[in-house]
Design an enzyme around this catalytic site. Sequence first.
Site, short mmCIF file in Angstrom:
data_model
loop_
_atom_site.label_atom_id
_atom_site.label_comp_id
_atom_site.label_asym_id
_atom_site.label_seq_id
_atom_site.Cartn_x
_atom_site.Cartn_y
_atom_site.Cartn_z
N CYS A 1 3.59 8.83 0.92
CA CYS A 1 4.10 7.72 1.90
C CYS A 1 4.36 6.68 1.19
CB CYS A 1 3.12 7.58 2.97
SG CYS A 1 3.58 6.52 4.34
N CYS B 1 7.07 -6.92 7.57
CA CYS B 1 8.37 -6.27 8.32
C CYS B 1 8.79 -7.26 9.29
CB CYS B 1 7.65 -4.90 9.14
SG CYS B 1 9.15 -3.94 9.61
N CYS C 1 7.03 -4.46 15.81
CA CYS C 1 6.68 -3.50 16.95
C CYS C 1 4.88 -3.71 17.28
CB CYS C 1 6.51 -2.17 16.12
SG CYS C 1 8.29 -1.69 15.71
N CYS D 1 1.69 -2.05 15.66
CA CYS D 1 1.99 -1.59 14.04
C CYS D 1 1.15 -2.82 13.36
CB CYS D 1 3.32 -1.54 13.95
SG CYS D 1 3.36 -1.37 11.97
N CYS E 1 -1.01 6.17 9.98
CA CYS E 1 0.47 5.41 10.26
C CYS E 1 0.08 4.31 10.89
CB CYS E 1 1.03 6.44 11.38
SG CYS E 1 1.81 7.65 10.87
N GLU F 1 0.73 -1.24 -0.12
CA GLU F 1 -0.05 0.14 -0.22
C GLU F 1 0.82 1.33 0.09
OE1 GLU F 1 -4.06 -0.90 2.03
OE2 GLU F 1 -2.55 -0.71 3.62
#
Length: 361
Positions: A108, A115, A119, A122, A344, A95
């Site tokens: 962005c 990932c 975290c 997230c 975010c 995305e």
Amino acid sequence: MTTAKRRNLVGLSRNELAAEMEAIGEKPFRVKQFWHWIYHQGETDFANMTTLAKPLRERLADDFRVWRPEVVREQVSKDRTRKWLFRFEDGNEAETVFIPEDDRGAVCLSTQIGCTLGCRFCHTGTQALVRDLGTAEIVGQVMAARDSCGEWPSPQDERLLSNVVVMGMGEPLYNYDAVAKALRILMDPEGIAISKRRITLSTAGVVPMMDRLGRETGVKLAVSLHAATDEVRNRIMPINKKYPLAQLMKACREYPGASNAKRITFEYLLLKDINDSPEDARKLVKLVKEIPCKFNLIPFNAWPGAPYKTPPVARAQEFSRILNDAGYSAPIRVPRGRDILAACGQLRSDSARVQRKTGAV
Ligand code: SAH
Ligand code: SF4
């Protein structure tokens, strides 16, 4: 010739493009013309590259292509934030978000599918890493966003897509080579020409790569800090066990080019009852002493199944006031595109190859 056999020119450096030209018996100076067509005009069809002789255009169309990721879905939020789900040639998806402001706008970019850092707050971190994105796939996100906004040729002055933030899916400093090469292409003044002052890269704190990023690209640095002590940061960001705060702060102090005119941004996610107390704010002030910096306070953006809550507004305001009183800019960010999960930490791709990380939150 089939698409697969035709080589993609997007994502090649100027030298690599020159080598491709030489390989088909063309002069390397053609690179300048191509660069202009590909990155300034945004042209994808060789037939329209009218400064080149017709036989050459035909020859090029046989051997090469100017690629874009495929748009699988485009969503527009109430607040005009746009989000695209792009599909790459192997079927994987990522995305990209465009956040328009009155006089400018930031794209962005994602740098990985999934990932590795996990975290806890997230959404991307709940996906295992599928793979790194390549340079063409990173640059291609900007080009496809430009296609969608109708912003070709690259405007000189006022631009819709004026800024780039490398803050989408993935940890950019774990895919350094492809990311740095993509940034060089985006910054090239004869092409897309986004200046280094308008590019910000966000890292969760990959300490050994920070100096190199500063030296080699000169872009602005944002660091996802999110805690003022190792104890809290270890709990919410596993990478802190590898590169604890003392090392991270040292790398920030030494970031090439950081100054009062070019401050480091510390992103600080406010998680209710985890890191949002006045005491946390005061510890933060001590932690960043002597670093030219500013803060971005980000109220937690929830996603389905997330284990945290957003603090009350008054709590966030108090946190901000403590930082302000110590001399730091610390605005509380108004989340953009929450209704389309574009804010975010809300990005995620659900391509068939993506497995959920077992045991992740
Ligand atoms: N991997 C890089 C860049 C991508 S994340 C990094 O971590 O810095 C971009 C920013 O969104 C980071 O500051 C990240 O901590 C933050 N973020 C992650 N999850 C979030 C959430 N649920 N709500 C708000 N911000 C979040
Ligand atoms: Fe990865 Fe950044 Fe999300 Fe952490 S916040 S899991 S580093 S994308």
